[in-house]
Design a protein around this motif. Sequence first.
Motif, PDB file in Angstrom:
ATOM      1  N   UNK A   1       0.799  -1.074  -0.032  1.00 11.51           N
ATOM      2  CA  UNK A   1      -0.170  -0.051   0.023  1.00 11.51           C
ATOM      3  C   UNK A   1       0.814   1.008  -0.092  1.00 11.51           C
ATOM      4  N   UNK A   2       2.078   1.142   0.613  1.00  8.67           N
ATOM      5  CA  UNK A   2       2.925   2.597   0.778  1.00  8.67           C
ATOM      6  C   UNK A   2       3.245   2.734  -0.745  1.00  8.67           C
ATOM      7  N   UNK A   3       3.691   1.822  -1.213  1.00  7.34           N
ATOM      8  CA  UNK A   3       4.185   1.926  -2.879  1.00  7.34           C
ATOM      9  C   UNK A   3       3.058   2.410  -3.891  1.00  7.34           C
ATOM     10  N   UNK A   4       1.902   1.787  -3.378  1.00  5.28           N
ATOM     11  CA  UNK A   4       0.611   2.116  -4.305  1.00  5.28           C
ATOM     12  C   UNK A   4       0.317   3.650  -4.086  1.00  5.28           C
ATOM     13  N   UNK A   5       0.427   4.235  -2.757  1.00 10.43           N
ATOM     14  CA  UNK A   5       0.120   5.527  -2.558  1.00 10.43           C
ATOM     15  C   UNK A   5       1.320   6.466  -3.429  1.00 10.43           C
ATOM     16  N   UNK A   6       2.538   5.914  -3.207  1.00 14.00           N
ATOM     17  CA  UNK A   6       3.468   6.668  -3.718  1.00 14.00           C
ATOM     18  C   UNK A   6       3.300   6.910  -5.474  1.00 14.00           C
ATOM     19  N   UNK A   7       2.881   5.706  -5.974  1.00 11.53           N
ATOM     20  CA  UNK A   7       2.691   5.772  -7.414  1.00 11.53           C
ATOM     21  C   UNK A   7       1.397   6.689  -7.783  1.00 11.53           C
ATOM     22  N   UNK A   8       0.559   6.921  -6.809  1.00  9.43           N
ATOM     23  CA  UNK A   8      -0.723   7.779  -7.112  1.00  9.43           C
ATOM     24  C   UNK A   8      -0.376   9.022  -7.107  1.00  9.43           C
ATOM     25  N   UNK A   9       0.517   9.519  -5.785  1.00  8.96           N
ATOM     26  CA  UNK A   9       0.911  11.051  -5.793  1.00  8.96           C
ATOM     27  C   UNK A   9       1.916  11.393  -6.786  1.00  8.96           C
ATOM     28  N   UNK A  10       2.712  10.475  -7.482  1.00  9.88           N
ATOM     29  CA  UNK A  10       3.622  10.867  -8.450  1.00  9.88           C
ATOM     30  C   UNK A  10       3.010  10.887  -9.965  1.00  9.88           C
ATOM     31  N   UNK A  11       1.808  10.116  -9.834  1.00  4.15           N
ATOM     32  CA  UNK A  11       1.130  10.107 -11.081  1.00  4.15           C
ATOM     33  C   UNK A  11       0.245  11.711 -11.108  1.00  4.15           C
ATOM     34  N   UNK A  12      -0.173  12.178  -9.990  1.00  2.18           N
ATOM     35  CA  UNK A  12      -0.601  13.414  -9.927  1.00  2.18           C
ATOM     36  C   UNK A  12       0.275  14.425 -10.408  1.00  2.18           C
TER      37      UNK A  12
ATOM     38  N   UNK B   1      -6.904  13.979  -8.215  1.00  6.15           N
ATOM     39  CA  UNK B   1      -6.457  14.420  -6.883  1.00  6.15           C
ATOM     40  C   UNK B   1      -6.473  15.748  -6.746  1.00  6.15           C
ATOM     41  N   UNK B   2      -5.946  16.236  -5.773  1.00  7.05           N
ATOM     42  CA  UNK B   2      -5.879  17.833  -5.440  1.00  7.05           C
ATOM     43  C   UNK B   2      -5.442  18.523  -6.713  1.00  7.05           C
ATOM     44  N   UNK B   3      -5.926  19.722  -6.839  1.00  4.92           N
ATOM     45  CA  UNK B   3      -5.652  20.698  -8.079  1.00  4.92           C
ATOM     46  C   UNK B   3      -4.449  21.421  -7.597  1.00  4.92           C
ATOM     47  N   UNK B   4      -3.418  21.220  -7.880  1.00  5.10           N
ATOM     48  CA  UNK B   4      -2.075  21.907  -7.753  1.00  5.10           C
ATOM     49  C   UNK B   4      -1.867  23.126  -8.835  1.00  5.10           C
TER      50      UNK B   4
ATOM     51  N   UNK C   1      13.480   5.086  -0.692  1.00  8.28           N
ATOM     52  CA  UNK C   1      12.598   5.175   0.123  1.00  8.28           C
ATOM     53  C   UNK C   1      12.202   6.744   0.490  1.00  8.28           C
ATOM     54  N   UNK C   2      13.384   7.723   0.644  1.00  7.05           N
ATOM     55  CA  UNK C   2      12.908   8.921   1.164  1.00  7.05           C
ATOM     56  C   UNK C   2      12.554   9.686  -0.363  1.00  7.05           C
ATOM     57  N   UNK C   3      13.114   9.463  -1.283  1.00  7.73           N
ATOM     58  CA  UNK C   3      12.834  10.043  -2.517  1.00  7.73           C
ATOM     59  C   UNK C   3      11.477   9.850  -3.087  1.00  7.73           C
ATOM     60  N   UNK C   4      11.019   8.293  -3.074  1.00  9.43           N
ATOM     61  CA  UNK C   4       9.697   8.273  -3.658  1.00  9.43           C
ATOM     62  C   UNK C   4       8.127   8.306  -2.764  1.00  9.43           C
ATOM     63  N   UNK C   5       8.853   8.912  -1.370  1.00 10.07           N
ATOM     64  CA  UNK C   5       7.523   9.027  -0.498  1.00 10.07           C
ATOM     65  C   UNK C   5       6.922  10.072  -1.036  1.00 10.07           C
ATOM     66  N   UNK C   6       5.413  10.229  -0.531  1.00 11.47           N
ATOM     67  CA  UNK C   6       4.428  10.956  -1.015  1.00 11.47           C
ATOM     68  C   UNK C   6       4.956  12.507  -0.768  1.00 11.47           C
ATOM     69  N   UNK C   7       5.278  12.640   0.407  1.00  8.75           N
ATOM     70  CA  UNK C   7       5.794  14.098   0.735  1.00  8.75           C
ATOM     71  C   UNK C   7       6.935  14.623  -0.256  1.00  8.75           C
ATOM     72  N   UNK C   8       7.684  13.746  -0.727  1.00 10.18           N
ATOM     73  CA  UNK C   8       8.935  14.261  -1.703  1.00 10.18           C
ATOM     74  C   UNK C   8       8.167  14.552  -3.061  1.00 10.18           C
ATOM     75  N   UNK C   9       7.101  13.709  -3.377  1.00 11.92           N
ATOM     76  CA  UNK C   9       6.385  14.084  -4.506  1.00 11.92           C
ATOM     77  C   UNK C   9       5.786  15.394  -4.586  1.00 11.92           C
ATOM     78  N   UNK C  10       5.163  15.596  -3.271  1.00 10.10           N
ATOM     79  CA  UNK C  10       4.450  17.029  -3.360  1.00 10.10           C
ATOM     80  C   UNK C  10       5.532  18.076  -3.440  1.00 10.10           C
TER      81      UNK C  10
ATOM     82  N   UNK D   1       6.116  18.684  -6.902  1.00 12.53           N
ATOM     83  CA  UNK D   1       5.018  19.546  -7.456  1.00 12.53           C
ATOM     84  C   UNK D   1       4.974  20.854  -7.333  1.00 12.53           C
ATOM     85  N   UNK D   2       5.409  21.260  -5.976  1.00 14.58           N
ATOM     86  CA  UNK D   2       5.547  22.457  -5.802  1.00 14.58           C
ATOM     87  C   UNK D   2       6.679  23.260  -6.057  1.00 14.58           C
ATOM     88  N   UNK D   3       7.790  22.423  -6.147  1.00 13.19           N
ATOM     89  CA  UNK D   3       9.147  23.321  -6.258  1.00 13.19           C
ATOM     90  C   UNK D   3       9.643  23.832  -5.283  1.00 13.19           C
ATOM     91  N   UNK D   4       9.461  23.061  -3.980  1.00 14.18           N
ATOM     92  CA  UNK D   4       9.843  23.505  -2.657  1.00 14.18           C
ATOM     93  C   UNK D   4      11.144  23.100  -2.321  1.00 14.18           C
TER      94      UNK D   4
END
Length: 391
Positions: free
Chosen positions: A3-14, A26-29, A134-143, A146-149
């Motif tokens: 499920x962790x990898x599935x969640x990461x795939x979802x957020x990177x797909x966003x 998902x959220x409108x960025x 593990x750090x790079x693919x986590x949802x927080x890193x994807x966000x 996305x934001x360019x933070x």
Amino acid sequence: MIPALAMSFYIWLILVTTIPYPGKIGLDYNTLGTDWMVFYGAIRSVLDGNAPLIFDGDRFTDFINTAFAGWLSAPLEFRPWAYPPSFLLMLLPFAPLGFFGSYVAFQIVTAAALAVALRAFAANSLTSGALFAAVLICPASAINAINGQAVFLVAALIVGGFALLERRPYLAGLVLGLLTFKPQFCILVPIALVAAGQWRALLASGLSALAMMIASGLIFGWDLWLRWLPLIIENLVSPNEKWIEYGRMWGHSVYTCAVLIGVPQRLASWAQLLATLGAAISVVIAFRSRLGIREKIAIFLAATVLAAPHSGPYDGTLLVIAAAFWLMARAAPLPLWCWTLAFMVWLLPILSPPLVFPVGRTAPLFPVLLIGLLLRPAGPVEGVKAPVPAG
């Protein structure tokens, strides 16, 4: 892990679908790099001789909406520049690359810096690669991407700086002093160094921050500092209502989550202050203890997120690293509840912002849990122990 990898795939797909279909899955960025527009817009404005613009939140937002109209799917509401002029020094090398080139280059360079910092805590190259992946693919890193933070840079400076603390304290201080580019993430640095008795590192961190200030003043002009300092003091005393509405309330700080569950703003500010004091106390306890440096860094990362008056979902990357260090420090085999807690830390950014997802209002509990677990004796530990002072 599935499920962790599935969640990461979802957020990177966003991330992949944000430009052609913003908000469809998902959220409108809005578009990619909306925070990077603030960074890039600031350095370009200063280089083009229009430095005063970045200190007027409304005019600067209008400038961004005009300059990046072709990128945005809708105008941004309010995007002020709130960083010290020293941050402009870090942005300067990326300015000639254009908006998109600089956006991509900054993410790659800062991610590489984080990979180098994390290598200090891996037993071999395979472990190092797995930890970074593990750090790079986590949802927080994807966000963050996305934001360019800049959370990769923040994490690299914290992990790298404290990794050097015992062996090369002067260099460690120089690295940690660079954290002043984001003041909310450097407030615990001097507390940690004083608690550890690292006076050379403390001196070096102060010199590093001073050097950044002098260099930015000499390159961009002292007028930037003369404008920024009163503006920050004014915002601390009487925060801009637009910043609270469009900035702070979209984060997941203690203040934000308290307000969202119905606590009055004044009481929420006191709750944030108490959380900051609690975070500082935990850092003092950790850095005066016999814990290994890996556990100390994990506590510092969690305490930094807890103490920050403003943090976003992307800052969850710091908590993912803290959780990874906590798991690495525990004796194997790890019970299921440990993996469950790590998965919840991993999942948290997907349930953000708390303004949209009520369950996200539990966000401040996770750094508190990690700090408590790291400070609690847990049997044999695999972390690298800090040397015990002679005598």
